[in-house]
Design a protein around this motif. Structure first.
Motif, PDB file in Angstrom:
ATOM      1  N   TRP A  13      -1.309 -12.520   5.952  1.00 16.14           N
ATOM      2  CA  TRP A  13      -0.077 -12.314   6.790  1.00 16.14           C
ATOM      3  C   TRP A  13       0.988 -13.329   6.322  1.00 16.14           C
ATOM      4  O   TRP A  13       0.487 -14.286   5.781  1.00 16.14           O
ATOM      5  CB  TRP A  13      -0.007 -12.451   8.263  1.00 16.14           C
ATOM      6  CG  TRP A  13      -0.726 -11.409   9.093  1.00 16.14           C
ATOM      7  CD1 TRP A  13      -1.801 -10.499   8.426  1.00 16.14           C
ATOM      8  CD2 TRP A  13      -0.708 -11.046  10.381  1.00 16.14           C
ATOM      9  NE1 TRP A  13      -2.129  -9.717   9.433  1.00 16.14           N
ATOM     10  CE2 TRP A  13      -1.743 -10.124  10.642  1.00 16.14           C
ATOM     11  CE3 TRP A  13       0.191 -11.267  11.417  1.00 16.14           C
ATOM     12  CZ2 TRP A  13      -1.630  -9.224  11.755  1.00 16.14           C
ATOM     13  CZ3 TRP A  13       0.166 -10.781  12.532  1.00 16.14           C
ATOM     14  CH2 TRP A  13      -0.912  -9.831  12.851  1.00 16.14           C
ATOM     15  N   PRO A  14       2.375 -13.137   6.175  1.00 19.81           N
ATOM     16  CA  PRO A  14       3.251 -14.017   5.736  1.00 19.81           C
ATOM     17  C   PRO A  14       3.053 -15.447   6.305  1.00 19.81           C
ATOM     18  O   PRO A  14       3.032 -16.374   5.635  1.00 19.81           O
ATOM     19  CB  PRO A  14       4.635 -13.515   6.271  1.00 19.81           C
ATOM     20  CG  PRO A  14       4.408 -11.917   6.244  1.00 19.81           C
ATOM     21  CD  PRO A  14       3.024 -11.682   6.585  1.00 19.81           C
ATOM     22  N   GLU A 191       0.267   7.578  11.572  1.00 25.82           N
ATOM     23  CA  GLU A 191      -0.056   6.418  10.642  1.00 25.82           C
ATOM     24  C   GLU A 191       1.137   5.120  10.726  1.00 25.82           C
ATOM     25  O   GLU A 191       2.122   5.468  10.309  1.00 25.82           O
ATOM     26  CB  GLU A 191      -0.282   6.708   9.156  1.00 25.82           C
ATOM     27  CG  GLU A 191      -0.592   5.571   8.302  1.00 25.82           C
ATOM     28  CD  GLU A 191      -1.016   6.217   6.887  1.00 25.82           C
ATOM     29  OE1 GLU A 191      -1.173   5.464   5.845  1.00 25.82           O
ATOM     30  OE2 GLU A 191      -0.908   7.287   6.705  1.00 25.82           O
ATOM     31  N   SER A 192       1.099   4.033  10.982  1.00 24.30           N
ATOM     32  CA  SER A 192       2.022   3.006  11.231  1.00 24.30           C
ATOM     33  C   SER A 192       2.232   2.338   9.854  1.00 24.30           C
ATOM     34  O   SER A 192       3.083   1.647   9.769  1.00 24.30           O
ATOM     35  CB  SER A 192       1.379   1.951  12.107  1.00 24.30           C
ATOM     36  OG  SER A 192       0.202   1.155  11.926  1.00 24.30           O
ATOM     37  N   GLY A 193       0.887   2.014   9.059  1.00 28.50           N
ATOM     38  CA  GLY A 193       0.904   1.367   7.886  1.00 28.50           C
ATOM     39  C   GLY A 193       0.439  -0.097   7.902  1.00 28.50           C
ATOM     40  O   GLY A 193       0.529  -0.865   6.978  1.00 28.50           O
ATOM     41  N   GLY A 194      -0.003  -0.337   9.144  1.00 28.33           N
ATOM     42  CA  GLY A 194      -0.719  -1.713   9.378  1.00 28.33           C
ATOM     43  C   GLY A 194      -0.922  -2.118  10.907  1.00 28.33           C
ATOM     44  O   GLY A 194      -0.172  -1.533  11.742  1.00 28.33           O
ATOM     45  N   HIS A 195      -2.029  -3.016  11.147  1.00 32.55           N
ATOM     46  CA  HIS A 195      -2.405  -3.347  12.405  1.00 32.55           C
ATOM     47  C   HIS A 195      -1.028  -3.797  13.115  1.00 32.55           C
ATOM     48  O   HIS A 195      -0.755  -3.429  14.422  1.00 32.55           O
ATOM     49  CB  HIS A 195      -3.341  -4.190  12.576  1.00 32.55           C
ATOM     50  CG  HIS A 195      -4.566  -3.641  12.215  1.00 32.55           C
ATOM     51  ND1 HIS A 195      -5.248  -2.195  12.828  1.00 32.55           N
ATOM     52  CD2 HIS A 195      -5.675  -3.927  11.172  1.00 32.55           C
ATOM     53  CE1 HIS A 195      -6.467  -2.206  12.400  1.00 32.55           C
ATOM     54  NE2 HIS A 195      -6.895  -2.767  11.560  1.00 32.55           N
ATOM     55  N   ARG A 196      -0.647  -4.822  12.528  1.00 31.70           N
ATOM     56  CA  ARG A 196       0.773  -5.495  13.257  1.00 31.70           C
ATOM     57  C   ARG A 196       1.667  -4.365  13.611  1.00 31.70           C
ATOM     58  O   ARG A 196       2.529  -4.597  14.694  1.00 31.70           O
ATOM     59  CB  ARG A 196       1.246  -6.568  12.119  1.00 31.70           C
ATOM     60  CG  ARG A 196       2.356  -7.264  12.865  1.00 31.70           C
ATOM     61  CD  ARG A 196       2.585  -8.580  11.803  1.00 31.70           C
ATOM     62  NE  ARG A 196       3.629  -9.632  12.527  1.00 31.70           N
ATOM     63  CZ  ARG A 196       3.797 -10.750  11.943  1.00 31.70           C
ATOM     64  NH1 ARG A 196       3.134 -10.886  10.882  1.00 31.70           N
ATOM     65  NH2 ARG A 196       4.315 -11.735  12.571  1.00 31.70           N
ATOM     66  N   LEU A 197       1.900  -3.424  12.792  1.00 35.71           N
ATOM     67  CA  LEU A 197       3.213  -2.417  13.165  1.00 35.71           C
ATOM     68  C   LEU A 197       2.514  -1.299  13.900  1.00 35.71           C
ATOM     69  O   LEU A 197       3.427  -1.038  14.713  1.00 35.71           O
ATOM     70  CB  LEU A 197       3.378  -1.562  11.716  1.00 35.71           C
ATOM     71  CG  LEU A 197       3.888  -2.352  10.487  1.00 35.71           C
ATOM     72  CD1 LEU A 197       3.937  -1.526   9.296  1.00 35.71           C
ATOM     73  CD2 LEU A 197       5.281  -2.783  10.833  1.00 35.71           C
ATOM     74  N   ILE A 212      -7.117  -2.230  16.907  1.00 32.64           N
ATOM     75  CA  ILE A 212      -6.882  -3.495  16.009  1.00 32.64           C
ATOM     76  C   ILE A 212      -8.059  -4.273  15.757  1.00 32.64           C
ATOM     77  O   ILE A 212      -8.578  -4.849  16.656  1.00 32.64           O
ATOM     78  CB  ILE A 212      -5.703  -4.508  16.750  1.00 32.64           C
ATOM     79  CG1 ILE A 212      -4.599  -3.628  17.364  1.00 32.64           C
ATOM     80  CG2 ILE A 212      -5.183  -5.538  15.798  1.00 32.64           C
ATOM     81  CD1 ILE A 212      -3.844  -3.139  16.136  1.00 32.64           C
ATOM     82  N   ASP A 213      -8.526  -4.785  14.714  1.00 29.22           N
ATOM     83  CA  ASP A 213      -9.510  -5.405  14.472  1.00 29.22           C
ATOM     84  C   ASP A 213      -9.372  -7.012  15.001  1.00 29.22           C
ATOM     85  O   ASP A 213      -8.419  -7.368  15.097  1.00 29.22           O
ATOM     86  CB  ASP A 213      -9.892  -5.469  13.054  1.00 29.22           C
ATOM     87  CG  ASP A 213      -9.118  -6.597  12.374  1.00 29.22           C
ATOM     88  OD1 ASP A 213      -9.601  -7.681  12.294  1.00 29.22           O
ATOM     89  OD2 ASP A 213      -8.329  -6.245  11.401  1.00 29.22           O
ATOM     90  N   PHE A 223       1.232 -14.591  15.916  1.00 27.81           N
ATOM     91  CA  PHE A 223       2.262 -14.717  15.367  1.00 27.81           C
ATOM     92  C   PHE A 223       3.173 -13.493  15.689  1.00 27.81           C
ATOM     93  O   PHE A 223       4.500 -13.664  15.343  1.00 27.81           O
ATOM     94  CB  PHE A 223       1.995 -14.591  13.827  1.00 27.81           C
ATOM     95  CG  PHE A 223       1.283 -15.609  13.201  1.00 27.81           C
ATOM     96  CD1 PHE A 223       1.877 -16.978  13.083  1.00 27.81           C
ATOM     97  CD2 PHE A 223       0.051 -15.599  12.673  1.00 27.81           C
ATOM     98  CE1 PHE A 223       1.215 -17.935  12.607  1.00 27.81           C
ATOM     99  CE2 PHE A 223      -0.633 -16.637  12.031  1.00 27.81           C
ATOM    100  CZ  PHE A 223      -0.114 -17.886  11.972  1.00 27.81           C
ATOM    101  N   GLU A 224       2.802 -12.654  16.425  1.00 22.95           N
ATOM    102  CA  GLU A 224       3.548 -11.366  16.431  1.00 22.95           C
ATOM    103  C   GLU A 224       4.025 -11.208  18.039  1.00 22.95           C
ATOM    104  O   GLU A 224       3.360 -11.103  18.915  1.00 22.95           O
ATOM    105  CB  GLU A 224       2.733 -10.326  16.431  1.00 22.95           C
ATOM    106  CG  GLU A 224       3.542  -8.878  16.631  1.00 22.95           C
ATOM    107  CD  GLU A 224       4.948  -8.945  16.028  1.00 22.95           C
ATOM    108  OE1 GLU A 224       5.793  -8.673  16.864  1.00 22.95           O
ATOM    109  OE2 GLU A 224       5.006  -9.108  14.781  1.00 22.95           O
ATOM    110  N   PRO A 225       5.420 -11.572  18.214  1.00 21.74           N
ATOM    111  CA  PRO A 225       5.690 -11.527  19.640  1.00 21.74           C
ATOM    112  C   PRO A 225       5.575 -10.178  20.414  1.00 21.74           C
ATOM    113  O   PRO A 225       5.198 -10.163  21.710  1.00 21.74           O
ATOM    114  CB  PRO A 225       7.424 -11.683  19.456  1.00 21.74           C
ATOM    115  CG  PRO A 225       7.513 -12.451  18.032  1.00 21.74           C
ATOM    116  CD  PRO A 225       6.316 -11.933  17.422  1.00 21.74           C
ATOM    117  N   ALA A 226       5.207  -9.342  19.671  1.00 26.25           N
ATOM    118  CA  ALA A 226       5.248  -7.875  20.448  1.00 26.25           C
ATOM    119  C   ALA A 226       3.835  -7.962  21.204  1.00 26.25           C
ATOM    120  O   ALA A 226       3.663  -7.214  22.002  1.00 26.25           O
ATOM    121  CB  ALA A 226       5.267  -6.615  19.420  1.00 26.25           C
ATOM    122  N   ALA A 227       2.824  -8.895  20.534  1.00 26.55           N
ATOM    123  CA  ALA A 227       1.590  -8.861  21.076  1.00 26.55           C
ATOM    124  C   ALA A 227       1.602  -9.063  22.504  1.00 26.55           C
ATOM    125  O   ALA A 227       0.716  -8.881  23.288  1.00 26.55           O
ATOM    126  CB  ALA A 227       0.658  -9.623  20.248  1.00 26.55           C
TER     127      ALA A 227
END
Length: 281
Positions: A13-14, A191-197, A212-213, A223-227
């Motif tokens: 991740w970035p 398909e979202s393109g990624g677990h984060r997405l 999500i693994d 890192f992800e506010p949406a979580a």
């Protein structure tokens, strides 16, 4: 300058770039101490992959992937990385391995997920996440068996990261089949393109559920506010985690030396800790 390629793209991740770079630096130095010509830096785009004029071919001469030089340079096609004849060290998922990649690579080792909820030694599982409703999240079961809340997920919109992902799609498919169900339990699949997405899609109301693994789930909570807007409602069964791999043409001696180095750094085994896990739990 090494003509070989290395990459650790699965949790890159970035926000994790510095820690992933540090992990590679430890591996690179350990490999070099054993006489292996490890590259200074990891590949992170198609432009970092060496060209293969005429395309990548298997041992029988069959074309299995195009020349990386023909691909968009700023993108990163993981399958090109995994199939590259120059691959010294990489990481993949058992989804692609199950779907045919295993014929073209060698497994070096399995990382440990011992210190992550949902993990046990080289095994990991995925968290089933849905929009938070004020109730508690479901804890990972001690026995590692699947916890699939059928009544809760039936008729919901399912988002998955990509079609060949064990953690995002295939593992749940197997678990549903084991109890006489299928992905048809969902009203829709996208398909979202990624677990984060996938997590973001749930938080924004575009999907209802995703798997999500467990390590990506830890990263998302960091890192992800949406979580913060979703919670865990179940777990897939534990399976082998994301293996470290090398090209099928890598010599047995080099593979043995890399296995020794990986073990020495404490990246494998049922009681070892993955290099950067201590920083993310």
């Amino acid at each position: 300058m090494s003509e070989l390629v290395a990459a650790l793209p699965m949790y890159d991740w970035p926000e994790m770039r510095g820690e992933v770079d540090a992990q590679w630096a430890r591996l690179r130095d350990a490999f070099r101490q054993r006489g292996i010509d490890a590259p200074e830096r990891m590949a992170r785009s198609n432009r970092d992959l060496p060209p293969v004029p005429g395309g990548i071919r298997d041992g029988a001469g069959n074309l299995i992937a195009p020349d990386p030089a023909t691909l968009p340079p700023d993108e990163f096609d993981f399958h090109q990385l995994w199939l590259s004849p120059a691959l010294l060290f990489g990481q993949t998922c058992w989804g692609p391995m199950e779907l045919g990649l295993s014929e073209h690579v060698q497994v070096i080792a399995q990382p440990s997920y011992e210190e992550i909820e949902g993990g046990q030694g080289e095994l990991y599982s995925s968290a089933l996440v849905m929009l938070a409703d004020g109730g508690p999240s479901v804890a990972s079961p001690d026995d590692g068996k699947a916890v699939i809340p059928l009544d809760l997920i039936r008729g919901k919109r399912f988002a998955f990261n990509n079609p060949d992902s064990m953690s995002g799609l295939l593992g749940l498919t197997h678990d549903l089949e084991a109890i006489g169900e299928s992905l048809d339990i969902f009203a829709s699949r996208s398909e979202s393109g990624g677990h984060r997405l996938s997590i973001i899609a749930i938080a924004e109301g575009r999907a209802d559920i995703a798997t999500i693994d467990c390590q990506s789930w830890v990263l998302a909570q960091r890192f992800e506010p949406a979580a913060r807007q979703v919670k865990v409602v179940g777990w897939t069964a534990r399976r082998k985690g994301l293996p470290f791999i090398t090209a099928r043409t890598t010599s047995a001696g080099v593979v043995a030396s890399m296995r020794e180095a990986v073990a020495e750094l404490g990246l494998t085994g049922s009681v070892a800790k993955q290099a950067f896990v201590e920083r993310i739990v």
